[in-house]
Scaffold this active site. Structure first.
Site, PDB file in Angstrom:
ATOM      1  CG  HIS A   9      -5.958 -10.115 -41.147  1.00  0.00           C
ATOM      2  ND1 HIS A   9      -5.595 -11.285 -40.516  1.00  0.00           N
ATOM      3  CD2 HIS A   9      -4.934  -9.819 -41.994  1.00  0.00           C
ATOM      4  CE1 HIS A   9      -4.426 -11.689 -40.961  1.00  0.00           C
ATOM      5  NE2 HIS A   9      -4.004 -10.812 -41.860  1.00  0.00           N
ATOM      6  N   GLY A  10      -7.836  -9.995 -37.816  1.00  0.00           N
ATOM      7  CA  GLY A  10      -7.650 -10.959 -36.736  1.00  0.00           C
ATOM      8  C   GLY A  10      -6.941 -12.210 -37.235  1.00  0.00           C
ATOM      9  CD  GLU A  11      -5.205 -17.540 -34.597  1.00  0.00           C
ATOM     10  OE1 GLU A  11      -4.246 -17.752 -33.856  1.00  0.00           O
ATOM     11  OE2 GLU A  11      -6.318 -18.117 -34.469  1.00  0.00           O
ATOM     12  CB  SER A  12      -5.958 -15.749 -41.235  1.00  0.00           C
ATOM     13  OG  SER A  12      -4.601 -16.147 -41.377  1.00  0.00           O
ATOM     14  CB  THR A  13      -7.328 -20.840 -41.395  1.00  0.00           C
ATOM     15  OG1 THR A  13      -7.209 -20.296 -42.713  1.00  0.00           O
ATOM     16  CG2 THR A  13      -8.783 -20.800 -40.965  1.00  0.00           C
ATOM     17  CB  THR A  21      -1.391 -15.692 -45.861  1.00  0.00           C
ATOM     18  OG1 THR A  21      -1.142 -16.385 -44.654  1.00  0.00           O
ATOM     19  CG2 THR A  21      -2.844 -15.836 -46.260  1.00  0.00           C
ATOM     20  NE  ARG A  60      -4.816 -12.558 -44.679  1.00  0.00           N
ATOM     21  CZ  ARG A  60      -4.495 -12.713 -45.964  1.00  0.00           C
ATOM     22  NH1 ARG A  60      -5.348 -13.247 -46.809  1.00  0.00           N
ATOM     23  NH2 ARG A  60      -3.308 -12.327 -46.403  1.00  0.00           N
ATOM     24  CD  GLU A  87       0.306  -9.264 -45.940  1.00  0.00           C
ATOM     25  OE1 GLU A  87       0.815  -8.180 -46.301  1.00  0.00           O
ATOM     26  OE2 GLU A  87       0.295  -9.657 -44.758  1.00  0.00           O
ATOM     27  NE  ARG A  88       6.082  -8.648 -48.167  1.00  0.00           N
ATOM     28  CZ  ARG A  88       7.096  -9.512 -48.098  1.00  0.00           C
ATOM     29  NH1 ARG A  88       7.810  -9.770 -49.177  1.00  0.00           N
ATOM     30  NH2 ARG A  88       7.389 -10.099 -46.972  1.00  0.00           N
ATOM     31  CE  LYS A  98       3.995 -16.537 -42.396  1.00  0.00           C
ATOM     32  NZ  LYS A  98       3.268 -15.392 -41.853  1.00  0.00           N
ATOM     33  CG  HIS A 182      -3.944  -7.775 -45.495  1.00  0.00           C
ATOM     34  ND1 HIS A 182      -4.457  -9.036 -45.357  1.00  0.00           N
ATOM     35  CD2 HIS A 182      -4.866  -7.068 -46.216  1.00  0.00           C
ATOM     36  CE1 HIS A 182      -5.622  -9.114 -45.979  1.00  0.00           C
ATOM     37  NE2 HIS A 182      -5.896  -7.935 -46.521  1.00  0.00           N
ATOM     38  N   GLY A 183      -0.787  -7.174 -42.407  1.00  0.00           N
ATOM     39  CA  GLY A 183       0.508  -6.857 -41.788  1.00  0.00           C
ATOM     40  C   GLY A 183       1.400  -6.013 -42.684  1.00  0.00           C
TER      41      GLY A 183
HETATM   42  O1  LIG Z   1       1.842 -14.597 -44.476  1.00  0.00           O
HETATM   43  C1  LIG Z   1       1.531 -13.407 -44.705  1.00  0.00           C
HETATM   44  O2  LIG Z   1       0.867 -13.054 -45.696  1.00  0.00           O
HETATM   45  C2  LIG Z   1       1.991 -12.327 -43.739  1.00  0.00           C
HETATM   46  C3  LIG Z   1       0.933 -11.897 -42.792  1.00  0.00           C
HETATM   47  O3  LIG Z   1       0.299 -12.939 -42.146  1.00  0.00           O
HETATM   48  O4  LIG Z   1       3.021 -12.878 -43.000  1.00  0.00           O
HETATM   49  P1  LIG Z   1       4.363 -12.210 -42.503  1.00  0.00           P
HETATM   50  O5  LIG Z   1       4.093 -11.703 -41.113  1.00  0.00           O
HETATM   51  O6  LIG Z   1       5.315 -13.386 -42.506  1.00  0.00           O
HETATM   52  O7  LIG Z   1       4.782 -11.141 -43.448  1.00  0.00           O
END
Ligand SMILES: O=C(O)[C@@H](CO)OP(=O)(O)O
Length: 247
Positions: A9-13, A21, A60, A87-88, A98, A182-183
């Site tokens: 996804h693109g940048e989130s808030t 997140t 997102r 996402e995880r 963070k 997601h990442g």
């Molecule tokens: O906060 C999160 O859910 C993830 C992706 O944005 O972050 P990270 O890159 O720290 O795993």
């Protein structure tokens, strides 16, 4: 040869605010929308076509997919939303900053929480309002399928069944598949596809809104993977993601 395209996804808030997140359902920023639209424009310019798209149940990723498909003039494509691409789950870290956590616990501990394969962040209490056990979108799942925290290994354990029972059969049937996720759900899939070791996956970071193309052989083994567009910009954006967890 099959082609599969993955897009984070693109940048989130909460990316902008540098907050963990996970399963929190935050919006895209204007930058995130622009990234999603640019990704669609790039896919269109490069002649990509898709038959089906998959995404998570988090807005997102859903909005990224919608903007991307709109920029391609392919709004009508069928879309499957699967919670297993979420996402995880970031457990007790969800909502926390963070860099603040790195100041408090050190960069090394935050790296373990963010990127280690099998060490989950501290779990949420089941009734914690930052958790998702009460969220109606997961009401049909067994309660314990809604995590209270996850390490990447846990995410792999739900992403790979989605690959096995939905994504891989779609690709093998000849459908051209786009996945907006997601990442860390993308890291889970990459770890599996490229057979990346538990230690090496620590160094893999996924930039927002840049299409990642996989060329797969008949057995869906990767032949090649590359970011579409400016490779140097993609590498820089991935390095910036890595740095988000530093004090
Ligand atoms: O906060 C999160 O859910 C993830 C992706 O944005 O972050 P990270 O890159 O720290 O795993």
């Amino acid at each position: 040869m099959y082609k599969l395209v993955l897009i984070r996804h693109g940048e989130s808030t909460w990316n902008l605010e540098n907050r963990f997140t996970g399963w929190t359902d935050v919006e895209l920023t204007d930058t995130g929308i622009a990234q999603a639209r640019a990704a669609g424009a790039l896919l269109k310019a490069e002649g990509y076509e898709f038959d089906v798209a998959y995404t998570s149940v988090l807005k997102r990723a859903i909005h990224t997919l919608n903007h991307c498909l709109d920029a391609m003039d392919r709004d009508w494509l069928p879309v499957v939303k699967d919670w297993r691409l979420n996402e995880r789950h970031y457990g007790g870290l969800q909502g926390l900053n963070k860099a603040d956590m790195a100041k408090q616990y050190g960069d090394a501990q935050v790296l373990v929480w963010r990127r280690s394969y099998d060490t989950p962040p501290p779990a949420l209490e089941a009734a914690d309002p930052r958790g998702q056990r009460q969220d109606v979108r997961y009401a049909k799942l067994p309660a314990d399928a809604v995590p209270l925290t996850e390490c990447l290994k846990d995410t792999v354990a739900r992403v790979i069944p989605a690959w096995d029972d939905a994504l891989a059969p779609a690709i093998k049937s000849g459908q051209r598949v786009l996945i907006a996720a997601h990442g860390n759900s993308i890291r889970a899939l990459i770890k599996f596809l490229d057979n990346i070791g538990d230690d090496d996956i620590v160094g893999v970071n996924i930039p927002n809104g840049i299409p990642l193309v996989y060329e797969l052989d008949a057995d869906l083994k990767p032949i090649k993977r590359y970011y579409l567009g400016d490779a140097e910009a993609a590498a820089k954006a991935a390095a910036a993601v890595a740095n988000q967890g530093k004090a």
